[in-house]
Design a protein around this motif. Structure first.
Motif, short mmCIF file in Angstrom:
data_model
loop_
_atom_site.label_atom_id
_atom_site.label_comp_id
_atom_site.label_asym_id
_atom_site.label_seq_id
_atom_site.Cartn_x
_atom_site.Cartn_y
_atom_site.Cartn_z
N ALA A 145 -4.95 -4.48 -1.42
CA ALA A 145 -4.25 -2.57 -1.26
C ALA A 145 -3.65 -2.01 -0.37
N GLN A 184 -0.04 -2.24 -2.82
CA GLN A 184 -0.01 -1.68 -3.81
C GLN A 184 0.64 -0.65 -3.75
N TYR A 185 -0.36 -0.03 -2.52
CA TYR A 185 -0.26 1.76 -1.47
C TYR A 185 1.24 1.71 -1.72
N VAL A 228 -0.84 4.85 6.74
CA VAL A 228 -1.88 5.04 5.70
C VAL A 228 -2.81 6.09 6.42
N HIS A 275 -7.86 7.49 3.86
CA HIS A 275 -7.71 6.84 2.78
C HIS A 275 -7.93 6.26 1.92
N GLU A 285 -8.08 3.29 -1.12
CA GLU A 285 -7.36 2.85 -2.68
C GLU A 285 -8.13 1.99 -3.00
N GLU A 328 -12.93 -0.15 -3.91
CA GLU A 328 -12.13 1.06 -3.33
C GLU A 328 -12.79 0.49 -2.14
#
Length: 89
Positions: A27, A30-31, A40, A44, A46, A56
């Motif tokens: 995650a 990817q973020y 972050v 949040h 992701e 999620e």
């Protein structure tokens, strides 16, 4: 050996399923790819692809919890986080 009343039996790890740490890393990667940042917000979430569809990951919470427990991380895990831009040594 009997299980104490009210205690849940230990679960076996699902073979092939990524651990919570691995999901968090995916995650975060990817973020970072999308935003070019590892800052972050705590709230949040992701969404990452999984063998069952989409999962999620509460990324902000995962980062906060992982940082507070960093003394328990392995050297390899710390290296993986540092490679993404979180060097907590």
């Amino acid at each position: 050996m009997a299980v104490a009343a009210g205690a849940a039996p230990k679960k076996k790890a699902d073979a092939g399923k990524p651990s919570a740490f691995e999901r968090g890393l995916a995650a975060l990667a990817q973020y970072r790819e999308r935003t070019e940042s590892v800052t972050v917000p705590r709230s949040h979430i992701e969404e990452i692809p999984d063998s069952d569809g989409v999962v999620e990951v509460k990324l902000g919470v995962w980062i906060s919890n992982t940082k507070s427990r960093r003394a328990k991380l392995t050297g390899e895990q710390l290296d993986q986080l540092a490679a993404l831009g979180l060097d907590w040594r």
